[in-house]
Design a protein around this motif. Structure first.
Motif, PDB file in Angstrom:
ATOM      1  N   CYS A   9       0.798  -1.217   0.000  1.00 36.37           N
ATOM      2  CA  CYS A   9       0.000   0.000   0.000  1.00 36.37           C
ATOM      3  C   CYS A   9       0.838   1.277   0.000  1.00 36.37           C
ATOM      4  O   CYS A   9       1.792   1.406   0.767  1.00 36.37           O
ATOM      5  N   LYS A  10       0.455   2.190  -0.862  1.00 38.82           N
ATOM      6  CA  LYS A  10       1.018   3.531  -1.039  1.00 38.82           C
ATOM      7  C   LYS A  10       2.396   3.536  -1.703  1.00 38.82           C
ATOM      8  O   LYS A  10       2.954   4.602  -1.937  1.00 38.82           O
ATOM      9  N   THR A  11       2.972   2.367  -1.976  1.00 40.80           N
ATOM     10  CA  THR A  11       4.192   2.363  -2.789  1.00 40.80           C
ATOM     11  C   THR A  11       3.759   2.437  -4.253  1.00 40.80           C
ATOM     12  O   THR A  11       2.939   1.644  -4.701  1.00 40.80           O
ATOM     13  N   GLY A  12       4.308   3.388  -4.967  1.00 40.12           N
ATOM     14  CA  GLY A  12       3.946   3.587  -6.358  1.00 40.12           C
ATOM     15  C   GLY A  12       5.113   3.325  -7.286  1.00 40.12           C
ATOM     16  O   GLY A  12       6.161   2.803  -6.870  1.00 40.12           O
ATOM     17  N   PRO A  13       4.981   3.695  -8.542  1.00 42.67           N
ATOM     18  CA  PRO A  13       6.073   3.498  -9.503  1.00 42.67           C
ATOM     19  C   PRO A  13       7.387   4.137  -9.075  1.00 42.67           C
ATOM     20  O   PRO A  13       8.456   3.595  -9.351  1.00 42.67           O
ATOM     21  N   ASP A  14       7.339   5.275  -8.393  1.00 43.27           N
ATOM     22  CA  ASP A  14       8.585   5.922  -7.959  1.00 43.27           C
ATOM     23  C   ASP A  14       9.357   5.034  -6.982  1.00 43.27           C
ATOM     24  O   ASP A  14      10.580   4.885  -7.094  1.00 43.27           O
ATOM     25  N   GLU A  15       8.636   4.449  -6.019  1.00 41.77           N
ATOM     26  CA  GLU A  15       9.301   3.577  -5.051  1.00 41.77           C
ATOM     27  C   GLU A  15       9.828   2.309  -5.728  1.00 41.77           C
ATOM     28  O   GLU A  15      10.936   1.844  -5.416  1.00 41.77           O
ATOM     29  N   ILE A  16       9.048   1.748  -6.646  1.00 43.12           N
ATOM     30  CA  ILE A  16       9.485   0.522  -7.324  1.00 43.12           C
ATOM     31  C   ILE A  16      10.698   0.801  -8.212  1.00 43.12           C
ATOM     32  O   ILE A  16      11.642  -0.002  -8.276  1.00 43.12           O
ATOM     33  N   ALA A  17      10.708   1.937  -8.885  1.00 43.34           N
ATOM     34  CA  ALA A  17      11.867   2.299  -9.713  1.00 43.34           C
ATOM     35  C   ALA A  17      13.120   2.439  -8.842  1.00 43.34           C
ATOM     36  O   ALA A  17      14.207   1.951  -9.198  1.00 43.34           O
ATOM     37  N   ALA A  18      12.959   3.082  -7.695  1.00 38.46           N
ATOM     38  CA  ALA A  18      14.102   3.254  -6.792  1.00 38.46           C
ATOM     39  C   ALA A  18      14.568   1.909  -6.237  1.00 38.46           C
ATOM     40  O   ALA A  18      15.768   1.647  -6.128  1.00 38.46           O
ATOM     41  N   LEU A  19      13.619   1.039  -5.895  1.00 37.11           N
ATOM     42  CA  LEU A  19      13.967  -0.277  -5.363  1.00 37.11           C
ATOM     43  C   LEU A  19      14.670  -1.129  -6.420  1.00 37.11           C
ATOM     44  O   LEU A  19      15.677  -1.790  -6.129  1.00 37.11           O
TER      45      LEU A  19
ATOM     46  N   GLY B  87      16.418  -0.125  -8.916  1.00 37.76           N
ATOM     47  CA  GLY B  87      17.778   0.395  -9.074  1.00 37.76           C
ATOM     48  C   GLY B  87      18.681  -0.004  -7.932  1.00 37.76           C
ATOM     49  O   GLY B  87      19.852  -0.387  -8.133  1.00 37.76           O
ATOM     50  N   GLU B  88      18.155   0.047  -6.716  1.00 40.27           N
ATOM     51  CA  GLU B  88      18.931  -0.288  -5.517  1.00 40.27           C
ATOM     52  C   GLU B  88      19.344  -1.752  -5.532  1.00 40.27           C
ATOM     53  O   GLU B  88      20.508  -2.089  -5.286  1.00 40.27           O
TER      54      GLU B  88
END
Length: 357
Positions: free
Chosen positions: A339-349, A351-352
């Motif tokens: 919940c509340k994780t969007g494309p920005d968080e997934i893109a960052a994850l 990459g990490e």
């Protein structure tokens, strides 16, 4: 891995305050479902979950759909994920990607109103019968009568999960699209047993790879003990991977839980993974998709936003994933956001993780 429910609300401005939650646009606005899947795929997700979390005949009936319409919409959720994958794989940057589709199946508590994934207060016969004067509990009495009632609840919950499995598997075109089956946000040990019973009846070892994911609001498993306290992640993992003779889950998961609780919960689950290897000769998979940190109120259906977003969330979660991989107790880790994780968080994850493995 990606979950799209709250992204439909936050990014695509859909009103999902409805009995069907993210399943509502399947029929009314299918293109927005495809767009949400595509947003996560372009962000780096390799596994997308269907928008079927709250799909069950009971929820559709409450929303005044016929059984035929319910079945049609349930199957359509898988076909929309398939279409999103098809479109994505035609894009130039997607040539080498291996995209999988996971069938999302929420717990019985997700079909109730207010939803009960986080409390596990199920009505009879799925939970204990309580008088108006009794304190609310999700545990049966530790008596012969209570144990008999709990077994009856397991049987009824197994019927619920088996019915949905048969709906999706009954259509070969749909079932062939599914790569994983995800039983998500399960708040009760008896429901874990029920899911295993349903899978055993469905086909046991011939089932597609499947996981049972549990949730820990405030860091605690929702099911209480009759003598006080709560069951632990050890209890939940044992129920999914070890107890009984039914087919053990392919993977054990934690979702819809604050990231800060994961390290302690994983330490509780690790011994179970070791015992699974001893018992079954193979390691189970670990599936982790925590919340971004926002706190949900199921009564008002609103969120209190956190400060742990984007790269900060990915940095902290990536460190947890890397530790779990390094410890070697799991066959592998499927990591994503709830919940509340969007494309920005997934893109960052993405990459990490990909730069550090």
């Amino acid at each position: 891995m990606s979950v799209q429910g709250t992204t439909l609300e936050d990014v695509f401005h859909q009103d999902i305050s409805h009995a069907l939650w993210s399943a509502k646009p399947i029929d009314e606005d299918p293109e927005v479902i495809i767009s949400a899947h595509l947003a996560f795929l372009r962000a780096g997700a390799d596994v997308i979950l269907t928008s079927s979390y709250q799909c069950a005949y009971t929820t559709f009936e409450r929303a005044r759909y016929t059984q035929d319409d319910a079945r049609r919409i349930m199957l359509k959720s898988v076909q929309l994920a398939k279409e999103a994958r098809r479109r994505f794989l035609e894009e130039p940057l997607a040539a080498s990607r291996d995209v999988k589709i996971a069938l999302s199946l929420g717990p019985y508590g997700a079909m109730l109103y207010p939803a009960q994934e986080f409390d596990g207060f199920y009505p009879p016969p799925y939970g204990p019968a309580l008088s108006p004067t009794q304190e609310k509990t999700n545990a049966f009495d530790d008596t012969p009568e209570g144990k008999a009632q709990e077994q009856a609840a397991i049987d009824e919950l197994a019927k619920f999960h088996y019915e949905r499995l048969c709906t999706f598997a009954g259509d070969a075109e749909t079932w062939n699209v599914v790569d994983f089956v995800a039983f998500e946000t399960v708040p009760l040990r008896r429901e874990i047993y029920a899911i295993r019973k349903a899978v055993e009846r469905f086909g046991g070892e011939s089932m597609k790879p499947w996981w049972i994911s549990t949730d820990y609001p405030g860091g605690r498993f929702p099911e209480t003990k009759t003598d006080g306290g709560h069951l632990t992640a050890t209890d939940a993992a044992s129920a999914a991977l070890l107890d009984g003779e039914e087919a053990a889950a392919w993977g054990f998961g934690i979702n819809c839980t604050g990231l800060e609780f994961l390290p302690a919960l994983l330490e509780e689950a690790r011994p179970v993974a070791k015992k699974h290897l001893e018992k079954h000769g193979k390691r189970p998979w670990l599936v982790l998709y925590p919340n971004r940190g926002d706190v949900y109120d199921p009564v008002t259906q609103s969120w209190r936003e956190s400060s742990g977003q984007g790269q900060k969330w990915a940095d902290e979660f990536g460190a947890v994933v890397l530790v779990a991989i390094a410890q070697g107790d799991w066959e592998g880790v499927v990591a994503g956001g709830c919940c509340k994780t969007g494309p920005d968080e997934i893109a960052a994850l993405a990459g990490e993780i990909r730069t550090r493995i």
